[in-house]
Design a protein around this motif. Structure first.
Motif, PDB file in Angstrom:
ATOM      1  N   UNK A 260      -7.272  -7.487  -6.713  1.00 56.66           N
ATOM      2  CA  UNK A 260      -6.560  -6.369  -5.786  1.00 56.66           C
ATOM      3  C   UNK A 260      -7.420  -5.486  -5.195  1.00 56.66           C
ATOM      4  N   UNK A 261      -8.238  -4.787  -6.211  1.00 56.09           N
ATOM      5  CA  UNK A 261      -9.172  -3.750  -5.554  1.00 56.09           C
ATOM      6  C   UNK A 261     -10.004  -3.908  -4.823  1.00 56.09           C
TER       7      UNK A 261
ATOM      8  N   UNK B 287     -20.794   0.774   0.085  1.00 57.02           N
ATOM      9  CA  UNK B 287     -21.156   0.892  -1.190  1.00 57.02           C
ATOM     10  C   UNK B 287     -19.756   0.574  -1.955  1.00 57.02           C
ATOM     11  N   UNK B 288     -18.523   1.034  -1.511  1.00 60.74           N
ATOM     12  CA  UNK B 288     -17.456   0.802  -2.329  1.00 60.74           C
ATOM     13  C   UNK B 288     -17.096  -0.634  -2.277  1.00 60.74           C
ATOM     14  N   UNK B 289     -17.229  -1.375  -1.354  1.00 57.14           N
ATOM     15  CA  UNK B 289     -16.999  -2.606  -1.330  1.00 57.14           C
ATOM     16  C   UNK B 289     -18.019  -3.445  -2.558  1.00 57.14           C
ATOM     17  N   UNK B 290     -19.283  -2.846  -2.373  1.00 55.76           N
ATOM     18  CA  UNK B 290     -20.122  -3.396  -3.334  1.00 55.76           C
ATOM     19  C   UNK B 290     -19.813  -3.217  -4.747  1.00 55.76           C
ATOM     20  N   UNK B 291     -19.409  -2.221  -4.814  1.00 55.94           N
ATOM     21  CA  UNK B 291     -18.914  -1.811  -6.392  1.00 55.94           C
ATOM     22  C   UNK B 291     -17.894  -2.456  -6.744  1.00 55.94           C
ATOM     23  N   UNK B 292     -17.048  -2.837  -5.914  1.00 55.57           N
ATOM     24  CA  UNK B 292     -15.641  -3.478  -6.348  1.00 55.57           C
ATOM     25  C   UNK B 292     -16.013  -4.996  -6.370  1.00 55.57           C
ATOM     26  N   UNK B 293     -17.108  -5.619  -5.642  1.00 59.92           N
ATOM     27  CA  UNK B 293     -17.371  -6.937  -6.035  1.00 59.92           C
ATOM     28  C   UNK B 293     -18.151  -7.076  -7.306  1.00 59.92           C
TER      29      UNK B 293
ATOM     30  N   UNK C 171      -9.943  -7.060  -2.690  1.00 61.56           N
ATOM     31  CA  UNK C 171      -9.186  -7.162  -1.715  1.00 61.56           C
ATOM     32  C   UNK C 171      -8.967  -5.917  -0.787  1.00 61.56           C
ATOM     33  N   UNK C 172      -8.285  -4.852  -1.530  1.00 64.44           N
ATOM     34  CA  UNK C 172      -7.770  -3.618  -0.617  1.00 64.44           C
ATOM     35  C   UNK C 172      -9.194  -3.029  -0.222  1.00 64.44           C
ATOM     36  N   UNK C 173     -10.221  -2.888  -0.938  1.00 62.28           N
ATOM     37  CA  UNK C 173     -11.429  -2.288  -0.479  1.00 62.28           C
ATOM     38  C   UNK C 173     -12.107  -2.817   0.737  1.00 62.28           C
ATOM     39  N   UNK C 174     -12.075  -4.319   0.764  1.00 60.91           N
ATOM     40  CA  UNK C 174     -12.545  -4.904   1.706  1.00 60.91           C
ATOM     41  C   UNK C 174     -11.601  -4.830   3.099  1.00 60.91           C
ATOM     42  N   UNK C 175     -10.562  -4.847   2.966  1.00 54.83           N
ATOM     43  CA  UNK C 175      -9.729  -4.597   4.077  1.00 54.83           C
ATOM     44  C   UNK C 175      -9.727  -3.126   4.512  1.00 54.83           C
ATOM     45  N   UNK C 176     -10.137  -2.003   3.722  1.00 54.99           N
ATOM     46  CA  UNK C 176     -10.486  -0.848   4.164  1.00 54.99           C
ATOM     47  C   UNK C 176     -11.855  -0.760   5.020  1.00 54.99           C
TER      48      UNK C 176
END
Length: 461
Positions: free
Chosen positions: A405-406, A422-428, A408-413
């Motif tokens: 969920x995190x 960087x936030x997306x990369x960290x979430x991945x 998916x939400x970060x990618x949408x943001x």
């Protein structure tokens, strides 16, 4: 009649060297003196003393995956170690059969003939066609103890085969579980590769439209390539484990058919309760006890060497040689001899041999106790691994769901310009690690339950 009387006199004379108590002692059977330490499994393990042990399950009941069962069947037929163990059993059976014959006399047929002449006289022809019989009377249990020792050696070979069998089953199951883990990891990496490729393409579009930096694209591509190399490594590891399994199965390298790793790999409940005494079903503990038994009979044989040995010899046949005369035709020859040999002085060898065997018994007793303690420790460790894997499974599963969920939400943001690459990369990366950790935990649970099954003495039948 006179011969029987002489034999009786010899036997009675032998009895005067010893008493009935000594004879009874020399002919006594082994009684295990091994003890099991209290709290063998440790405190707080939750092992009940009266519940059914999983060690009582056959390996087919324990490993229900039909593909794994086929692999184990193949290994138990083709593996060179277990076939060597079976040959050792056959050798021990042959030795026992020979030891049982020790109670019976040996019979030899030894014909001979000669021609002799003295001073130019006519040649004299003599011949003997005798059957020779030798019989050692087991008055002090030496032959009996040798037979019992051979029986113990046969039991050791049979238990050793059980140990090899359990080790092979365990090894095949462990390698199979490793394959399932690697398959699961490969599936996760391939899925991640697809998702990260989409993220990389999105990042490139943002950079082309001036909404991102080239450094963001480079960082995203670096992580994407790292997943690619992990896929290559995982496929190589799969090939390595398949080759290891093929060696266990004694077959040429080939792909191994298998199912999937899943939550079923974790034990849902533990039926591990077992009295500590039942750990004697473990091959290593049985072997330790049998080693003490073999040493006991070696000691009995060493004790019997101090007492007389009684031997009966007989000869029956046809001969024409009557000492200084030659008879033609020949006559029947009968001869019987009874002898008794009592050791008087053997340069201290008999006492030394007895002492050595007594010390060997003492040493094997200490080894037995240590073997039992080690077995209890193995059960404790395996049970702890199982319990930890079960407890962590729910946490890992929930963590993966939350991180999905995190991500998916970060990618949408990020698509809406409200989050950085960087936030997306960290979430991945966090999601990938959590998924891999969940798979490893399921594998650890499977390994733990296999280890527990073997530690309790399972897979021996």
């Amino acid at each position: 009649m006179k011969t029987s009387s002489y034999i009786l006199v010899l036997c009675l004379a032998a009895m005067t060297f010893t008493g009935c108590g000594t004879l009874k002692s020399l002919r006594s059977d082994y009684q295990s003196q091994a003890t099991v330490p209290a709290d063998l499994f440790g405190t707080g393990t939750g092992l009940a003393a009266d519940s059914t042990s999983m060690a009582d399950w056959s390996w087919r009941e324990f490993f229900t995956d039909p593909l794994l069962q086929q692999l184990i069947d193949t290994a138990l037929v083709r593996n060179t170690d277990i076939n060597s163990a079976r040959i050792a059993i056959q050798q021990s059976e042959a030795a026992l059969a020979a030891a049982k014959q020790g109670f019976f006399p040996t019979v030899y047929f030894s014909p001979s003939a000669s021609i002799s002449s003295f001073g130019g006289s006519s040649p004299a022809k003599t011949y003997n066609l005798p059957l020779q019989i030798n019989w050692d009377v087991d008055a002090f249990g030496s032959i009996r103890n040798q037979k019992r020792k051979s029986e113990t050696v046969l039991l050791q070979a049979q238990v050793a085969e059980q140990a090899v069998r359990a080790n092979i089953i365990s090894a095949v199951a462990q390698q199979y579980s490793m394959l399932l883990l690697l398959d699961q990891q490969l599936e996760i990496l391939i899925s991640t590769d697809s998702l990260w490729n989409i993220s990389l393409e999105t990042q490139k579009i943002l950079w082309e439209n001036g909404k991102s930096y080239s450094t963001a694209v480079n960082q995203m591509e670096s992580s994407y390539l790292s997943v690619k190399t992990s896929i290559v490594d995982t496929r190589r590891n799969i090939r390595q484990v398949e080759n290891a399994l093929c060696r266990l199965l004694a077959i040429t390298p080939q792909s191994i058919p298998r199912s999937r790793l899943g939550p079923y790999a974790l034990p849902r409940r533990f039926e591990t309760g077992v009295p500590a005494s039942l750990l004697r079903n473990r091959p290593d503990i049985k072997l330790a006890d049998l080693a003490m038994e073999e040493a006991f009979y070696d000691t009995q044989i060493a004790r019997a060497a101090f007492y007389p040995s009684i031997s009966l010899q007989g000869l029956a046949g046809w001969t024409n040689s009557a000492g200084g005369a030659i008879l033609n035709p020949g006559k029947i020859l009968l001869n019987a001899v009874a002898s008794l040999t009592q050791p008087i002085y053997a340069q201290g060898k008999l006492k030394a041999n007895l002492k050595i065997n007594q010390l060997e018994q003492q040493d094997l007793m200490n080894q037995y106790v240590q073997t039992v303690i080690d077995a209890g420790s193995e059960v404790n460790e395996a049970l702890a691994d199982c319990q930890a894997a079960v407890e962590k499974h729910g946490y890992y599963h929930r963590q993966v769901e939350v991180l999905k969920d995190a991500y998916k939400g970060t990618h949408e943001l990020m698509d809406n310009g409200k989050a950085s690459y960087l936030e997306v990369l960290t979430a991945q990366e966090t999601l990938l690690n959590a998924q891999l950790n969940e798979a490893v935990n399921m594998y650890n649970g499977a390994q733990g339950i296999i280890a527990l099954y073997i530690a309790l003495g399972g897979a021996t039948r």
